[in-house]
Scaffold this active site. Structure first.
Site, PDB file in Angstrom:
ATOM      1  N   HIS A  10       0.820  -1.213   0.000  1.00 32.99           N
ATOM      2  CA  HIS A  10       0.000   0.000   0.000  1.00 32.99           C
ATOM      3  C   HIS A  10       0.849   1.255   0.000  1.00 32.99           C
ATOM      4  O   HIS A  10       0.581   2.213  -0.711  1.00 32.99           O
ATOM      5  CB  HIS A  10      -0.933   0.001   1.216  1.00 32.99           C
ATOM      6  CG  HIS A  10      -1.878   1.156   1.190  1.00 32.99           C
ATOM      7  ND1 HIS A  10      -1.514   2.425   1.589  1.00 32.99           N
ATOM      8  CD2 HIS A  10      -3.156   1.246   0.774  1.00 32.99           C
ATOM      9  CE1 HIS A  10      -2.543   3.237   1.415  1.00 32.99           C
ATOM     10  NE2 HIS A  10      -3.548   2.544   0.930  1.00 32.99           N
ATOM     11  N   GLU A  48       7.492   5.642  -3.101  1.00 33.75           N
ATOM     12  CA  GLU A  48       8.003   5.426  -4.452  1.00 33.75           C
ATOM     13  C   GLU A  48       8.759   4.104  -4.517  1.00 33.75           C
ATOM     14  O   GLU A  48       9.351   3.717  -3.518  1.00 33.75           O
ATOM     15  CB  GLU A  48       8.970   6.562  -4.837  1.00 33.75           C
ATOM     16  CG  GLU A  48       8.310   7.934  -4.921  1.00 33.75           C
ATOM     17  CD  GLU A  48       7.366   8.048  -6.098  1.00 33.75           C
ATOM     18  OE1 GLU A  48       7.643   7.401  -7.132  1.00 33.75           O
ATOM     19  OE2 GLU A  48       6.357   8.754  -5.985  1.00 33.75           O
ATOM     20  N   LEU A  73      -3.912  -7.815   2.812  1.00 33.92           N
ATOM     21  CA  LEU A  73      -4.610  -8.866   3.564  1.00 33.92           C
ATOM     22  C   LEU A  73      -6.057  -9.059   3.169  1.00 33.92           C
ATOM     23  O   LEU A  73      -6.623 -10.124   3.402  1.00 33.92           O
ATOM     24  CB  LEU A  73      -4.520  -8.594   5.071  1.00 33.92           C
ATOM     25  CG  LEU A  73      -3.147  -8.851   5.662  1.00 33.92           C
ATOM     26  CD1 LEU A  73      -3.135  -8.511   7.142  1.00 33.92           C
ATOM     27  CD2 LEU A  73      -2.740 -10.299   5.453  1.00 33.92           C
ATOM     28  N   GLY A  76     -10.133  -5.840  -0.766  1.00 40.82           N
ATOM     29  CA  GLY A  76     -10.861  -4.581  -0.860  1.00 40.82           C
ATOM     30  C   GLY A  76     -10.672  -3.905  -2.214  1.00 40.82           C
ATOM     31  O   GLY A  76     -10.189  -4.500  -3.169  1.00 40.82           O
ATOM     32  N   HIS A  78      -8.577  -1.708  -3.102  1.00 40.49           N
ATOM     33  CA  HIS A  78      -7.195  -1.618  -3.576  1.00 40.49           C
ATOM     34  C   HIS A  78      -6.832  -2.830  -4.424  1.00 40.49           C
ATOM     35  O   HIS A  78      -6.218  -2.704  -5.483  1.00 40.49           O
ATOM     36  CB  HIS A  78      -6.225  -1.525  -2.397  1.00 40.49           C
ATOM     37  CG  HIS A  78      -6.348  -0.249  -1.629  1.00 40.49           C
ATOM     38  ND1 HIS A  78      -6.619   0.958  -2.226  1.00 40.49           N
ATOM     39  CD2 HIS A  78      -6.237   0.013  -0.304  1.00 40.49           C
ATOM     40  CE1 HIS A  78      -6.657   1.914  -1.299  1.00 40.49           C
ATOM     41  NE2 HIS A  78      -6.444   1.355  -0.127  1.00 40.49           N
TER      42      HIS A  78
END
Lengths: 121, 121
Positions: A10, A48, A73, A76, A78
């Protein structure tokens, strides 16, 4: 065809969390041995390189295929939308490249056994 | 002494993500068999039960010890400060209870091997 592995996390405002992902990437590279042309990491946000930059770097280093591995995990937004959307940007630029998104970490069948081991009772 | 296991996740605005944690908890309970008096889950925020409520429920159900297992990938503020802070609230109320915080998932030595398996190359 040469295949490279791109671990995608993330990203965090906390530099130590991003560094933890980079150290994990080094451990992955060591463990993978010669299995991959290269092993690197990228971040969805807040750190980055970005996912498109990470994929481009794999291709520019000679990989014909990139496996994008979500270090997440749960399934969702993302995992379901954002990571595929970022990957799509590079697919549009480099139609000859093979880019495959692997299952996210939370989907691994081994997670329950691993959690019980950590609980250590 | 009876020991219960409490899986602690971040919690999400997305009900499906919280339900994914609850399903994982069921898989953990099934796998654990008779090893624990009970296996349940709690959330740091955005979902119920809270960590203190989850720990209290374990104790009220007869556990003398609760193992709190952080379902987190990085050693950030949540793991280092927030989860211990929530646990401390119950320790203050129930000094006789044994509450142990296990290592967080991301710290497991098996993670690199698991990631390579998911990458599947």
């Amino acid at each position: 065809m040469k295949t490279s592995l791109l671990l995608v996390a993330h990203g965090s405002r906390r530099a130590a969390s991003n560094d933890e992902v980079r150290r994990l990437t080094e451990a992955l590279a060591e463990r993978a041995g010669e299995r991959y042309h290269g092993v690197s990491c990228a971040f969805l946000e807040l750190a980055e390189p970005s996912i498109p930059d990470g994929v481009r770097a794999c291709l520019d280093a000679g990989a014909g295929e990139v496996v994008v591995l979500p270090f997440f995990l749960s399934a969702g937004r993302h995992v379901a939308e954002d990571i595929p959307g970022e990957v799509e940007k590079v697919r549009a630029e480099r139609p000859e490249a093979r880019i495959r998104i692997a299952p996210y970490l939370g989907a691994a069948d081994a997670i329950p056994a691993l959690l019980l081991e950590l609980a250590g009772h």
